[in-house]
Scaffold this motif. Structure first.
Motif, PDB file in Angstrom:
ATOM      1  N   GLN A  54       8.768  -1.788   7.024  1.00  0.00           N
ATOM      2  CA  GLN A  54       8.369  -3.089   6.486  1.00  0.00           C
ATOM      3  C   GLN A  54       6.951  -3.444   6.942  1.00  0.00           C
ATOM      4  O   GLN A  54       6.163  -4.007   6.187  1.00  0.00           O
ATOM      5  CB  GLN A  54       9.351  -4.169   6.942  1.00  0.00           C
ATOM      6  N   GLU A  58       7.968 -13.936   3.946  1.00  0.00           N
ATOM      7  CA  GLU A  58       7.687 -12.967   5.013  1.00  0.00           C
ATOM      8  C   GLU A  58       7.866 -13.611   6.387  1.00  0.00           C
ATOM      9  O   GLU A  58       7.688 -14.814   6.556  1.00  0.00           O
ATOM     10  CB  GLU A  58       6.274 -12.408   4.881  1.00  0.00           C
ATOM     11  N   LEU A  60       3.767  -4.448   4.613  1.00  0.00           N
ATOM     12  CA  LEU A  60       2.991  -5.669   4.828  1.00  0.00           C
ATOM     13  C   LEU A  60       1.518  -5.349   5.016  1.00  0.00           C
ATOM     14  O   LEU A  60       0.637  -6.050   4.508  1.00  0.00           O
ATOM     15  CB  LEU A  60       3.508  -6.402   6.080  1.00  0.00           C
ATOM     16  N   ASP A  93       6.049 -10.710  12.020  1.00  0.00           N
ATOM     17  CA  ASP A  93       5.634  -9.447  11.406  1.00  0.00           C
ATOM     18  C   ASP A  93       4.199  -9.551  10.888  1.00  0.00           C
ATOM     19  O   ASP A  93       3.402  -8.630  11.047  1.00  0.00           O
ATOM     20  CB  ASP A  93       6.563  -9.078  10.242  1.00  0.00           C
ATOM     21  N   TRP A  94       3.888 -10.672  10.283  1.00  0.00           N
ATOM     22  CA  TRP A  94       2.554 -10.902   9.717  1.00  0.00           C
ATOM     23  C   TRP A  94       1.494 -10.909  10.821  1.00  0.00           C
ATOM     24  O   TRP A  94       0.422 -10.317  10.685  1.00  0.00           O
ATOM     25  CB  TRP A  94       2.561 -12.223   8.953  1.00  0.00           C
TER      26      TRP A  94
END
Length: 216
Positions: free
Chosen positions: A26, A54, A30, A58-59
């Protein structure tokens, strides 16, 4: 410290291999999405915004690793101009001096030359982003509760690289024809940390005038 300094002045101008995202994850998807937005010519302020649906951690993780790679490369390119002789203190002009502390080798804030500081910084960040307990890469493994605090510390210290490079080595940036590239990287970084309030405003003071000029 001798080994660390040898890394700084390596001929390939970078400290170490780039940290990469594993295809099929993932985080990799991204990263591709973020890179596609960058290349599309979208406004950088829009590019940094969290896409709908999202996960914010993670971003942040994807961008932090990308910024680490890019800032590492920028400083690596400048490293021949940033030496023990030219930069005996890690600073951002006469008003700002940055001391190193990592709670392991340097348990108290310690005065280092800029090359030493940079090398300690990049090694420290690399250790953190390769730590699965802090930057988990496996699906279903949660981020630690203090994840954003850790990222704030990393990004704050990466900002200091920009401070040093802009204030002490801007002539070198211009002579190498790298001004536009460094400015774009800085604006992307600045908009990102501002979007998510990841760096204290006081840390941004050394480049305040320049930021107001180039980050409209």
């Amino acid at each position: 410290m001798a080994l660390c300094l040898k890394q700084v002045f390596n001929k390939d101008k970078t400290f170490r291999p780039r940290k990469k995202f594993e295809p099929g994850t993932q985080r990799f998807e991204l990263y591709k999405k973020a890179q596609a937005s960058l290349k599309s010519g979208l406004d950088l302020k829009a590019v940094v915004q969290l896409p709908p649906g999202e996960n914010i951690n993670d971003w942040i993780a994807v961008h932090l690793v990308d910024f680490f790679n890019r800032i590492n490369l920028i400083y690596g390119t400048m490293s021949e101009f940033c030496t023990e002789k030219t930069c005996p203190i890690m600073s951002g002009g006469p008003k700002y001096e940055y001391r190193w502390q990592d709670d392991h080798r340097f348990k108290r804030p310690t005065k280092l030359s800029a090359p030493q500081y940079m090398c300690m910084l990049m090694d420290w960040i690399e250790t953190l982003i390769n730590n699965e307990d802090i930057f988990p890469t496996r699906i279903g493994i949660p981020f630690p509760k203090n994840f954003q605090q850790v990222c704030t510390k990393i990004l704050t210290r990466l900002f200091r690289v920009f401070v040093h490079v802009y204030i002490h080595h801007f002539d070198s940036i211009i002579s190498m024809g790298a001004e536009a590239h460094v400015n774009t990287c800085y604006k992307h970084f600045y908009y990102f940390i501002s979007e998510f309030s990841l760096v204290d405003q006081r840390e941004l003071e050394p480049l305040k005038e320049m930021t107001e000029r180039i980050c409209h």
